[in-house]
Design an enzyme around this catalytic site. Structure first.
Site, PDB file in Angstrom:
ATOM      1  N   ASN A 118       3.878-152.412  64.384  1.00 45.63           N
ATOM      2  CA  ASN A 118       5.126-153.082  64.774  1.00 45.63           C
ATOM      3  C   ASN A 118       5.300-152.951  66.293  1.00 45.63           C
ATOM      4  O   ASN A 118       5.585-151.867  66.794  1.00 45.63           O
ATOM      5  CB  ASN A 118       6.290-152.415  64.021  1.00 45.63           C
ATOM      6  N   HIS A 168       8.582-161.417  61.658  1.00 46.07           N
ATOM      7  CA  HIS A 168       8.412-160.170  62.415  1.00 46.07           C
ATOM      8  C   HIS A 168       7.529-159.232  61.603  1.00 46.07           C
ATOM      9  O   HIS A 168       7.670-159.130  60.374  1.00 46.07           O
ATOM     10  CB  HIS A 168       9.789-159.545  62.669  1.00 46.07           C
ATOM     11  N   CYS A 211      13.941-155.654  67.272  1.00 48.79           N
ATOM     12  CA  CYS A 211      12.839-156.433  66.687  1.00 48.79           C
ATOM     13  C   CYS A 211      13.137-157.923  66.616  1.00 48.79           C
ATOM     14  O   CYS A 211      12.240-158.737  66.426  1.00 48.79           O
ATOM     15  CB  CYS A 211      12.495-155.891  65.307  1.00 48.79           C
TER      16      CYS A 211
HETATM   17  O1  UT7 Z   1      11.153-153.489  62.713  1.00 49.42           O
HETATM   18  C1  UT7 Z   1      12.413-152.933  62.572  1.00 49.42           C
HETATM   19  C2  UT7 Z   1      12.773-152.863  61.184  1.00 49.42           C
HETATM   20  N1  UT7 Z   1      12.031-151.828  60.516  1.00 49.42           N
HETATM   21  C3  UT7 Z   1      11.564-152.028  59.308  1.00 49.42           C
HETATM   22  O2  UT7 Z   1      11.669-153.101  58.795  1.00 49.42           O
HETATM   23  C4  UT7 Z   1      10.955-150.852  58.590  1.00 49.42           C
HETATM   24  C5  UT7 Z   1      11.513-150.762  57.204  1.00 49.42           C
HETATM   25  N2  UT7 Z   1      11.052-149.648  56.415  1.00 49.42           N
HETATM   26  C6  UT7 Z   1       9.777-149.459  56.017  1.00 49.42           C
HETATM   27  O3  UT7 Z   1       8.882-150.190  56.398  1.00 49.42           O
HETATM   28  C7  UT7 Z   1       9.497-148.346  55.032  1.00 49.42           C
HETATM   29  O4  UT7 Z   1      10.702-147.841  54.536  1.00 49.42           O
HETATM   30  C8  UT7 Z   1       8.664-147.176  55.637  1.00 49.42           C
HETATM   31  C9  UT7 Z   1       7.223-147.616  55.842  1.00 49.42           C
HETATM   32  C10 UT7 Z   1       9.275-146.707  56.925  1.00 49.42           C
HETATM   33  C11 UT7 Z   1       8.631-146.025  54.631  1.00 49.42           C
HETATM   34  O5  UT7 Z   1       8.110-146.439  53.395  1.00 49.42           O
HETATM   35  P1  UT7 Z   1       8.891-146.121  52.044  1.00 49.42           P
HETATM   36  O6  UT7 Z   1       8.055-146.611  50.953  1.00 49.42           O
HETATM   37  O7  UT7 Z   1      10.271-146.677  52.167  1.00 49.42           O
HETATM   38  O8  UT7 Z   1       8.876-144.556  52.033  1.00 49.42           O
HETATM   39  P2  UT7 Z   1      10.114-143.556  52.016  1.00 49.42           P
HETATM   40  O9  UT7 Z   1      10.766-143.505  53.347  1.00 49.42           O
HETATM   41  O10 UT7 Z   1      10.965-143.830  50.817  1.00 49.42           O
HETATM   42  O11 UT7 Z   1       9.337-142.203  51.780  1.00 49.42           O
HETATM   43  C12 UT7 Z   1       8.576-141.959  50.577  1.00 49.42           C
HETATM   44  C13 UT7 Z   1       7.838-140.651  50.753  1.00 49.42           C
HETATM   45  C14 UT7 Z   1       8.740-139.517  51.265  1.00 49.42           C
HETATM   46  O12 UT7 Z   1       8.337-138.331  50.617  1.00 49.42           O
HETATM   47  P3  UT7 Z   1       9.193-137.745  49.408  1.00 49.42           P
HETATM   48  O13 UT7 Z   1      10.558-137.512  49.963  1.00 49.42           O
HETATM   49  O14 UT7 Z   1       9.177-138.814  48.347  1.00 49.42           O
HETATM   50  O15 UT7 Z   1       8.449-136.526  49.029  1.00 49.42           O
HETATM   51  C15 UT7 Z   1       8.387-139.435  52.728  1.00 49.42           C
HETATM   52  O16 UT7 Z   1       8.588-138.151  53.254  1.00 49.42           O
HETATM   53  O17 UT7 Z   1       6.796-140.810  51.726  1.00 49.42           O
HETATM   54  C16 UT7 Z   1       6.909-139.758  52.693  1.00 49.42           C
HETATM   55  N3  UT7 Z   1       6.396-140.263  53.956  1.00 49.42           N
HETATM   56  C17 UT7 Z   1       5.108-140.164  54.291  1.00 49.42           C
HETATM   57  N4  UT7 Z   1       4.051-139.657  53.653  1.00 49.42           N
HETATM   58  C18 UT7 Z   1       2.864-139.722  54.291  1.00 49.42           C
HETATM   59  C19 UT7 Z   1       7.081-140.879  54.953  1.00 49.42           C
HETATM   60  N5  UT7 Z   1       6.238-141.204  55.943  1.00 49.42           N
HETATM   61  C20 UT7 Z   1       5.016-140.758  55.569  1.00 49.42           C
HETATM   62  C21 UT7 Z   1       3.734-140.809  56.165  1.00 49.42           C
HETATM   63  N6  UT7 Z   1       2.703-140.274  55.493  1.00 49.42           N
HETATM   64  N7  UT7 Z   1       3.526-141.369  57.367  1.00 49.42           N
END
Ligand code: UT7
Length: 329
Positions: free
Chosen positions: A286, A256, A116
């Site tokens: 992204n 980004h 990225c």
């Molecule tokens: O460009 C390269 C660099 N990349 C980034 O900068 C990305 C950085 N990370 C992020 O943007 C975020 O961490 C994400 C958008 C990927 C995830 O968001 P989050 O608020 O950190 O969610 P999480 O991974 O902590 O997951 C929270 C919950 C989980 O469920 P439980 O374990 O709490 O029951 C996930 O399984 O959300 C669930 N989850 C979803 N639910 C519905 C994860 N993806 C999804 C989804 N739809 N698409």
């Protein structure tokens, strides 16, 4: 005589026609429009469809548009660099293929791999060639067909990414405008949080690697989120301090586009207002190396000569970087 500066003098972009909406993703995986928008800010992303179509097809369209816009011929270009993590093939480079598709011959061309942060890295490399006087006109492309390495059964990654390409023309300038400073950083220990396991020399493609779904992006989103906020905030501060800049003096902050929450958190910590921020993740998701040039492309009409811009990115590697530039047209 002082070394010439390198200035962006034209910009072009391309996104494929196909719109993959959150509603369509709801039918593919266990997710919701509400979750995607509230956790990422993304409403839709573009996907390159069509057998045999790759990153170079998008890059070549952007480069042709750039040449047309700048009224240049293929022979006027001295070097072409493409930032991508989704090359058409392991080799030859996607930059080579873009040149061939556009009809640019007999110049240096190569890819830069910094995920990225790829566009920031490639622009910095291009700048060195101009400053050293070994190239007068360099094209820098940021292009990724992320859909080629995304697992559309994995809800934690498939909602995030899209396909696209941006290209800029970098030329020598002697009027104080252009790229003023850049800082690049990396930390290979970040590999554990964001990588594509198979398909390289450590683990070439096998039936087993395909069955184990190891040719897709793996991301520990929560950890990457924390590192991304810290990395972009710190490096932006560093480049601003180094150049004695206050947030009020910056016209545009161009981060980004990985997650609206990351962007707004970084912008808030640094004191940038919504008016200073380029944010288009809602439309494209992204697009990895393409996010920053696609922002510049979209905002081109609002940019004014001498505007001060900070570009910053964080991504796989980990890699991160920042560029301070004065807009040249
Ligand atoms: O460009 C390269 C660099 N990349 C980034 O900068 C990305 C950085 N990370 C992020 O943007 C975020 O961490 C994400 C958008 C990927 C995830 O968001 P989050 O608020 O950190 O969610 P999480 O991974 O902590 O997951 C929270 C919950 C989980 O469920 P439980 O374990 O709490 O029951 C996930 O399984 O959300 C669930 N989850 C979803 N639910 C519905 C994860 N993806 C999804 C989804 N739809 N698409």
């Amino acid at each position: 005589m002082a070394n010439p500066q390198a200035a962006i003098t034209a910009i072009a972009g391309y996104v494929p026609d196909y719109v993959l909406s959150n509603k369509e993703l709801e039918r593919m995986v266990d997710t919701s429009d509400e979750w995607i928008q509230s956790r990422t800010g993304i409403k839709e992303r573009r996907i390159l469809k069509g057998a045999g179509k790759g990153t170079s097809d998008m890059g070549a369209i952007a480069v042709q548009q750039l040449l047309d816009k700048a009224s240049l011929q293929t022979k006027d270009i001295d070097l072409l660099i493409c930032a991508t993590v989704t090359p058409d093939h392991p080799f030859p480079s996607t930059a080579n293929i873009i040149c061939d598709k556009v009809g640019i011959r007999n110049i240096g061309s190569f890819d830069v791999s910094a995920a990225c942060s790829g566009f920031i890295y490639a622009l910095t490399v291009a700048c060195q060639f101009i400053q050293a006087g070994t190239a007068k006109r360099v094209i820098v492309v940021g292009a990724d067909k992320m859909s080629s390495i995304i697992n559309y059964n994995d809800r934690s990654t498939c909602v995030l990414f899209g396909d696209g390409a941006g290209a800029v023309l970098l030329e020598a300038s002697n009027n104080g405008l252009g790229i003023v400073d850049s800082i690049l950083k990396s930390d290979g220990a970040g590999k554990q949080y964001l990588h594509q396991k198979a398909g390289g020399s450590v683990q070439p493609a096998t039936v087993a690697s395909v069955e184990a779904e190891e040719h897709f992006v793996y991301q520990d989103g929560r950890n990457v989120f924390k590192f991304a906020v810290k990395g972009m905030e710190e490096i932006t501060k560093e480049i601003m301090d180094k150049n004695q800049l206050t947030t009020e003096q910056i016209n545009w902050f161009v981060p980004h586009q990985a997650n609206t929450r990351i962007i707004t958190m970084v912008a808030k910590r640094l004191g940038f207002s919504a008016e200073q921020l380029m944010l288009n993740i809602q439309k494209y998701g992204n697009t990895t190396a393409a996010t920053i040039p696609l922002c510049l492309w979209q905002w081109e009409n609002q940019l004014k000569k001498e505007d001060k811009l900070i570009l910053t990115a964080f991504g796989g590697g980990f890699t991160w970087g920042a560029i301070y530039l004065k807009w040249a047209y």
